[in-house]
Design a protein around this motif. Structure first.
Motif, PDB file in Angstrom:
ATOM      1  N   LEU A  20      83.165  26.442 -13.253  1.00 58.37           N
ATOM      2  CA  LEU A  20      83.717  26.632 -14.593  1.00 58.37           C
ATOM      3  C   LEU A  20      85.018  27.441 -14.608  1.00 58.37           C
ATOM      4  O   LEU A  20      85.651  27.557 -15.646  1.00 58.37           O
ATOM      5  CB  LEU A  20      82.690  27.344 -15.488  1.00 58.37           C
ATOM      6  CG  LEU A  20      81.352  26.640 -15.675  1.00 58.37           C
ATOM      7  CD1 LEU A  20      80.418  27.493 -16.497  1.00 58.37           C
ATOM      8  CD2 LEU A  20      81.537  25.276 -16.294  1.00 58.37           C
ATOM      9  N   HIS A  21      85.361  28.036 -13.467  1.00 63.00           N
ATOM     10  CA  HIS A  21      86.564  28.862 -13.331  1.00 63.00           C
ATOM     11  C   HIS A  21      86.538  30.046 -14.296  1.00 63.00           C
ATOM     12  O   HIS A  21      87.527  30.369 -14.937  1.00 63.00           O
ATOM     13  CB  HIS A  21      87.833  28.032 -13.515  1.00 63.00           C
ATOM     14  CG  HIS A  21      87.864  26.822 -12.651  1.00 63.00           C
ATOM     15  ND1 HIS A  21      87.963  26.899 -11.273  1.00 63.00           N
ATOM     16  CD2 HIS A  21      87.758  25.504 -12.948  1.00 63.00           C
ATOM     17  CE1 HIS A  21      87.940  25.684 -10.774  1.00 63.00           C
ATOM     18  NE2 HIS A  21      87.816  24.815 -11.763  1.00 63.00           N
ATOM     19  N   GLU A  22      85.358  30.664 -14.395  1.00 66.77           N
ATOM     20  CA  GLU A  22      85.177  31.852 -15.226  1.00 66.77           C
ATOM     21  C   GLU A  22      84.443  32.909 -14.421  1.00 66.77           C
ATOM     22  O   GLU A  22      83.555  32.596 -13.636  1.00 66.77           O
ATOM     23  CB  GLU A  22      84.347  31.533 -16.468  1.00 66.77           C
ATOM     24  CG  GLU A  22      85.018  30.649 -17.460  1.00 66.77           C
ATOM     25  CD  GLU A  22      84.135  30.397 -18.668  1.00 66.77           C
ATOM     26  OE1 GLU A  22      83.105  31.080 -18.816  1.00 66.77           O
ATOM     27  OE2 GLU A  22      84.484  29.506 -19.447  1.00 66.77           O
ATOM     28  N   ARG A  23      84.784  34.140 -14.667  1.00 68.23           N
ATOM     29  CA  ARG A  23      84.088  35.254 -14.025  1.00 68.23           C
ATOM     30  C   ARG A  23      82.881  35.638 -14.878  1.00 68.23           C
ATOM     31  O   ARG A  23      82.983  35.736 -16.103  1.00 68.23           O
ATOM     32  CB  ARG A  23      85.005  36.464 -13.894  1.00 68.23           C
ATOM     33  CG  ARG A  23      86.167  36.232 -12.983  1.00 68.23           C
ATOM     34  CD  ARG A  23      85.793  36.617 -11.597  1.00 68.23           C
ATOM     35  NE  ARG A  23      86.951  36.469 -10.720  1.00 68.23           N
ATOM     36  CZ  ARG A  23      86.836  36.401  -9.438  1.00 68.23           C
ATOM     37  NH1 ARG A  23      85.656  36.463  -8.867  1.00 68.23           N
ATOM     38  NH2 ARG A  23      87.894  36.258  -8.685  1.00 68.23           N
ATOM     39  N   MET A  24      81.751  35.834 -14.224  1.00 63.24           N
ATOM     40  CA  MET A  24      80.532  36.278 -14.901  1.00 63.24           C
ATOM     41  C   MET A  24      80.120  37.629 -14.333  1.00 63.24           C
ATOM     42  O   MET A  24      80.032  37.777 -13.118  1.00 63.24           O
ATOM     43  CB  MET A  24      79.390  35.285 -14.658  1.00 63.24           C
ATOM     44  CG  MET A  24      79.514  34.000 -15.408  1.00 63.24           C
ATOM     45  SD  MET A  24      79.443  34.200 -17.180  1.00 63.24           S
ATOM     46  CE  MET A  24      77.868  34.952 -17.377  1.00 63.24           C
TER      47      MET A  24
END
Length: 116
Positions: A20-24
């Motif tokens: 998703l190219h998101e940091r969690m």
């Protein structure tokens, strides 16, 4: 997930970043526990799990897992969960029984003595 994405680390955070190219964020259990017990911070606790749940659903949608699993179930004539949980032998047996039915063949089940 290992068959979908080739990674060295299969943590939720790593998969989310690469797909998703998101940091969690990964909050420690002690922090989550303090959020849960403090009425003022309970909304942070709930938001954390809501965000993780939404990311799980987005991963399923982005990797097209639900559509492909449904198509496999239709192709083999088996239920959605069985596509994910059963092995390839189950798929082969279901396909063979579907092909044998129009020819009026029946599948023979081994007896308990033959299986042992």
């Amino acid at each position: 997930m290992r068959t979908e994405v080739n990674l060295t680390n299969y943590s939720f955070e790593s998969i989310t970043y690469h797909v998703l190219h998101e940091r969690m964020p990964k909050l420690p259990l002690a922090t989550l526990n303090s959020f849960y017990q403090d009425p003022k911070l309970y909304s942070n606790f709930a938001d954390y799990f809501i965000i993780r749940t939404r990311c799980n659903l987005r991963l399923l949608l982005d990797l097209n897992i639900i559509v492909r699993t449904s198509e496999m179930g239709r192709l083999f004539g088996i239920e959605f969960f069985n596509v994910l949980s059963r092995g390839s032998q189950y798929r082969v047996e279901s396909m063979m029984s579907r092909l044998a039915k129009p020819l009026k063949f029946i599948s023979i089940s081994p007896s308990p003595e033959q299986r042992a």
